[in-house]
Design a protein around this motif. Structure first.
Motif, PDB file in Angstrom:
ATOM      1  N   ARG A 141       0.830  -1.200   0.000  1.00 53.26           N
ATOM      2  CA  ARG A 141       0.000   0.000   0.000  1.00 53.26           C
ATOM      3  C   ARG A 141       0.870   1.257   0.000  1.00 53.26           C
ATOM      4  NH1 ARG A 141      -4.027   2.079   4.831  1.00 53.26           N
ATOM      5  NH2 ARG A 141      -5.202   3.562   3.570  1.00 53.26           N
ATOM      6  N   ALA A 142       1.915   1.250   0.802  1.00 52.51           N
ATOM      7  CA  ALA A 142       2.811   2.411   0.856  1.00 52.51           C
ATOM      8  C   ALA A 142       3.426   2.675  -0.517  1.00 52.51           C
ATOM      9  CB  ALA A 142       3.898   2.197   1.908  1.00 52.51           C
ATOM     10  N   GLU A 143       3.794   1.629  -1.232  1.00 48.34           N
ATOM     11  CA  GLU A 143       4.363   1.808  -2.568  1.00 48.34           C
ATOM     12  C   GLU A 143       3.312   2.287  -3.561  1.00 48.34           C
ATOM     13  OE1 GLU A 143       6.544  -1.772  -3.545  1.00 48.34           O
ATOM     14  OE2 GLU A 143       8.070  -1.320  -2.039  1.00 48.34           O
ATOM     15  N   GLU A 144       2.078   1.816  -3.424  1.00 44.30           N
ATOM     16  CA  GLU A 144       1.007   2.269  -4.316  1.00 44.30           C
ATOM     17  C   GLU A 144       0.715   3.761  -4.098  1.00 44.30           C
ATOM     18  OE1 GLU A 144       0.579   0.157  -6.487  1.00 44.30           O
ATOM     19  OE2 GLU A 144       0.420  -1.842  -5.651  1.00 44.30           O
ATOM     20  N   VAL A 145       0.742   4.197  -2.851  1.00 35.12           N
ATOM     21  CA  VAL A 145       0.549   5.622  -2.548  1.00 35.12           C
ATOM     22  C   VAL A 145       1.682   6.435  -3.179  1.00 35.12           C
ATOM     23  CG1 VAL A 145       0.562   7.335  -0.678  1.00 35.12           C
ATOM     24  CG2 VAL A 145      -0.843   5.272  -0.481  1.00 35.12           C
ATOM     25  N   GLU A 146       2.893   5.915  -3.109  1.00 37.31           N
ATOM     26  CA  GLU A 146       4.032   6.596  -3.726  1.00 37.31           C
ATOM     27  C   GLU A 146       3.853   6.675  -5.244  1.00 37.31           C
ATOM     28  OE1 GLU A 146       7.590   6.792  -5.976  1.00 37.31           O
ATOM     29  OE2 GLU A 146       6.942   4.790  -5.407  1.00 37.31           O
ATOM     30  N   HIS A 147       3.293   5.616  -5.854  1.00 44.31           N
ATOM     31  CA  HIS A 147       3.020   5.652  -7.300  1.00 44.31           C
ATOM     32  C   HIS A 147       2.019   6.766  -7.623  1.00 44.31           C
ATOM     33  CE1 HIS A 147       4.033   1.062  -7.726  1.00 44.31           C
ATOM     34  NE2 HIS A 147       5.079   1.784  -7.358  1.00 44.31           N
ATOM     35  N   ARG A 148       0.975   6.873  -6.799  1.00 41.58           N
ATOM     36  CA  ARG A 148      -0.027   7.920  -7.015  1.00 41.58           C
ATOM     37  C   ARG A 148       0.611   9.302  -6.921  1.00 41.58           C
ATOM     38  NH1 ARG A 148      -4.204   7.610  -2.761  1.00 41.58           N
ATOM     39  NH2 ARG A 148      -2.636   8.671  -1.555  1.00 41.58           N
ATOM     40  N   GLU A 149       1.419   9.516  -5.896  1.00 36.73           N
ATOM     41  CA  GLU A 149       2.070  10.815  -5.706  1.00 36.73           C
ATOM     42  C   GLU A 149       3.022  11.122  -6.865  1.00 36.73           C
ATOM     43  OE1 GLU A 149       0.922  12.863  -3.430  1.00 36.73           O
ATOM     44  OE2 GLU A 149      -0.409  11.244  -2.843  1.00 36.73           O
ATOM     45  N   THR A 150       3.712  10.113  -7.355  1.00 33.38           N
ATOM     46  CA  THR A 150       4.594  10.283  -8.511  1.00 33.38           C
ATOM     47  C   THR A 150       3.787  10.697  -9.731  1.00 33.38           C
ATOM     48  OG1 THR A 150       6.194   8.678  -7.665  1.00 33.38           O
ATOM     49  CG2 THR A 150       6.211   9.076 -10.046  1.00 33.38           C
ATOM     50  N   ALA A 151       2.663  10.043  -9.944  1.00 35.62           N
ATOM     51  CA  ALA A 151       1.814  10.351 -11.103  1.00 35.62           C
ATOM     52  C   ALA A 151       1.262  11.769 -11.018  1.00 35.62           C
ATOM     53  CB  ALA A 151       0.676   9.337 -11.202  1.00 35.62           C
ATOM     54  N   ILE A 152       0.841  12.180  -9.853  1.00 32.10           N
ATOM     55  CA  ILE A 152       0.320  13.537  -9.695  1.00 32.10           C
ATOM     56  C   ILE A 152       1.429  14.561  -9.928  1.00 32.10           C
ATOM     57  CG2 ILE A 152      -0.637  15.172  -8.017  1.00 32.10           C
ATOM     58  CD1 ILE A 152      -2.309  12.755  -6.943  1.00 32.10           C
ATOM     59  N   ALA A 153       2.613  14.296  -9.379  1.00 34.98           N
ATOM     60  CA  ALA A 153       3.745  15.210  -9.581  1.00 34.98           C
ATOM     61  C   ALA A 153       4.150  15.285 -11.056  1.00 34.98           C
ATOM     62  CB  ALA A 153       4.931  14.767  -8.733  1.00 34.98           C
ATOM     63  N   ALA A 154       3.885  14.209 -11.803  1.00 30.33           N
ATOM     64  CA  ALA A 154       4.243  14.167 -13.226  1.00 30.33           C
ATOM     65  C   ALA A 154       3.162  14.769 -14.115  1.00 30.33           C
ATOM     66  CB  ALA A 154       4.527  12.727 -13.647  1.00 30.33           C
ATOM     67  N   GLY A 155       2.126  15.332 -13.539  1.00 32.23           N
ATOM     68  CA  GLY A 155       1.131  16.045 -14.335  1.00 32.23           C
ATOM     69  C   GLY A 155      -0.174  15.318 -14.592  1.00 32.23           C
ATOM     70  N   ALA A 156      -0.502  14.333 -13.788  1.00 33.66           N
ATOM     71  CA  ALA A 156      -1.751  13.589 -13.983  1.00 33.66           C
ATOM     72  C   ALA A 156      -2.962  14.509 -14.068  1.00 33.66           C
ATOM     73  CB  ALA A 156      -1.950  12.582 -12.851  1.00 33.66           C
ATOM     74  N   GLU A 157      -3.002  15.514 -13.221  1.00 33.23           N
ATOM     75  CA  GLU A 157      -4.166  16.401 -13.162  1.00 33.23           C
ATOM     76  C   GLU A 157      -4.250  17.346 -14.359  1.00 33.23           C
ATOM     77  OE1 GLU A 157      -3.279  17.806  -9.229  1.00 33.23           O
ATOM     78  OE2 GLU A 157      -4.770  16.455  -8.340  1.00 33.23           O
ATOM     79  N   ASN A 158      -3.218  17.338 -15.226  1.00 37.10           N
ATOM     80  CA  ASN A 158      -3.230  18.148 -16.449  1.00 37.10           C
ATOM     81  C   ASN A 158      -3.799  17.388 -17.644  1.00 37.10           C
ATOM     82  OD1 ASN A 158      -1.951  20.258 -15.056  1.00 37.10           O
ATOM     83  ND2 ASN A 158       0.062  19.423 -15.515  1.00 37.10           N
ATOM     84  N   ALA A 159      -4.206  16.149 -17.417  1.00 36.94           N
ATOM     85  CA  ALA A 159      -4.748  15.331 -18.507  1.00 36.94           C
ATOM     86  C   ALA A 159      -6.049  15.947 -19.024  1.00 36.94           C
ATOM     87  CB  ALA A 159      -5.016  13.911 -18.021  1.00 36.94           C
ATOM     88  N   PRO A 160      -6.316  15.767 -20.318  1.00 34.69           N
ATOM     89  CA  PRO A 160      -7.591  16.256 -20.856  1.00 34.69           C
ATOM     90  C   PRO A 160      -8.764  15.618 -20.094  1.00 34.69           C
ATOM     91  CG  PRO A 160      -6.176  15.357 -22.598  1.00 34.69           C
ATOM     92  CD  PRO A 160      -5.514  15.055 -21.292  1.00 34.69           C
ATOM     93  N   ALA A 161      -9.711  16.449 -19.710  1.00 30.28           N
ATOM     94  CA  ALA A 161     -10.913  15.983 -19.005  1.00 30.28           C
ATOM     95  C   ALA A 161     -10.553  15.128 -17.786  1.00 30.28           C
ATOM     96  CB  ALA A 161     -11.842  15.241 -19.952  1.00 30.28           C
ATOM     97  N   TYR A 162      -9.563  15.582 -17.035  1.00 27.70           N
ATOM     98  CA  TYR A 162      -9.064  14.801 -15.904  1.00 27.70           C
ATOM     99  C   TYR A 162     -10.158  14.287 -14.967  1.00 27.70           C
ATOM    100  CZ  TYR A 162      -6.750  13.515 -11.569  1.00 27.70           C
ATOM    101  OH  TYR A 162      -6.363  12.838 -10.445  1.00 27.70           O
ATOM    102  N   PRO A 163     -11.084  15.120 -14.502  1.00 30.56           N
ATOM    103  CA  PRO A 163     -12.099  14.588 -13.569  1.00 30.56           C
ATOM    104  C   PRO A 163     -12.911  13.438 -14.178  1.00 30.56           C
ATOM    105  CG  PRO A 163     -12.117  16.981 -13.522  1.00 30.56           C
ATOM    106  CD  PRO A 163     -11.245  16.577 -14.684  1.00 30.56           C
ATOM    107  N   LEU A 164     -13.285  13.571 -15.435  1.00 28.00           N
ATOM    108  CA  LEU A 164     -14.050  12.516 -16.098  1.00 28.00           C
ATOM    109  C   LEU A 164     -13.194  11.273 -16.291  1.00 28.00           C
ATOM    110  CD1 LEU A 164     -16.609  11.530 -17.521  1.00 28.00           C
ATOM    111  CD2 LEU A 164     -15.723  12.589 -19.621  1.00 28.00           C
ATOM    112  N   LEU A 165     -11.988  11.447 -16.811  1.00 32.00           N
ATOM    113  CA  LEU A 165     -11.081  10.318 -17.041  1.00 32.00           C
ATOM    114  C   LEU A 165     -10.795   9.587 -15.736  1.00 32.00           C
ATOM    115  CD1 LEU A 165      -9.222   8.800 -19.046  1.00 32.00           C
ATOM    116  CD2 LEU A 165      -7.446  10.475 -18.484  1.00 32.00           C
ATOM    117  N   SER A 166     -10.460  10.333 -14.712  1.00 32.08           N
ATOM    118  CA  SER A 166     -10.168   9.738 -13.411  1.00 32.08           C
ATOM    119  C   SER A 166     -11.384   9.002 -12.855  1.00 32.08           C
ATOM    120  CB  SER A 166      -9.717  10.821 -12.435  1.00 32.08           C
ATOM    121  OG  SER A 166      -9.465  10.267 -11.165  1.00 32.08           O
ATOM    122  N   GLY A 167     -12.544   9.614 -12.938  1.00 28.65           N
ATOM    123  CA  GLY A 167     -13.763   8.988 -12.425  1.00 28.65           C
ATOM    124  C   GLY A 167     -14.098   7.690 -13.136  1.00 28.65           C
TER     125      GLY A 167
END
Length: 183
Positions: A141-167
């Protein structure tokens, strides 16, 4: 003799619950490996995120191998949906990477958000009763959280239609969890 109450598990229920936990956790790690394989197939090895994706995939492979070993030791069968997750995971990874690196990272962030929640619920359900399984889940779980944080730092939230895609990805992940626990 009294019948078990809803609060007290039936004989064998805890073992069945742990088997379902192992089955879904192994399937999830397998699916993550396939998602990263799809992402790398599209992005190639020259993209700046490729090294990080490959590192995360290596960790997911270690998690899968650990759950494989636990399943073999405990006589737990894998999900019958494994062939589907093989194709669906790769397709999800490739499709999000085709939308761009930020969408690939949005996929990782969405999935790891669900896995963090899923593993947290499993740890709550296990309590101190199965230290081998709960220890593995807590570590992974700790490593999965680190993966999430890495993805966010790499611009995940800048994806087109991020809220829809993520949902949509999170809904798919919850569905995959529910199906893999049972089938």
């Amino acid at each position: 003799m009294t019948a078990p109450t809803p609060a007290s598990p039936r004989p064998g229920q805890r073992g069945a619950d742990r088997a379902a936990m192992l089955r879904v956790d192994q399937a999830g790690e397998y699916g993550a490996i396939r998602i990263y394989a799809g992402q790398l197939a599209v992005l190639g090895d020259r993209h700046p995120m490729s090294r990080e994706i490959a590192r995360m995939a290596t960790q997911e492979e270690r998690h899968r191998q650990h759950f494989d070993a636990m399943m073999a030791q405990r006589g737990v069968r894998p999900t019958l949906l494994q062939p589907f997750w093989h194709v669906a995971g790769f397709a999800l990874g490739a499709a999000t990477a085709l939308l761009g690196p930020s969408a690939a990272m949005a996929c990782t962030a969405a999935i790891e958000t669900e896995i963090d929640d899923h593993y947290g619920k499993q740890l709550d359900a296990l309590g101190p009763e199965d230290p081998a399984l709960s220890g593995a889940i807590a570590e992974f779980r700790a490593e999965e959280v680190e993966h999430r944080e890495t993805a966010i730092a790499a611009g995940a939230e800048n994806a087109p239609a991020y809220p829809l895609l993520s949902g949509l990805i999170r809904l798919g992940c919850r569905t995959a969890i529910a199906l893999s626990q049972r089938i």
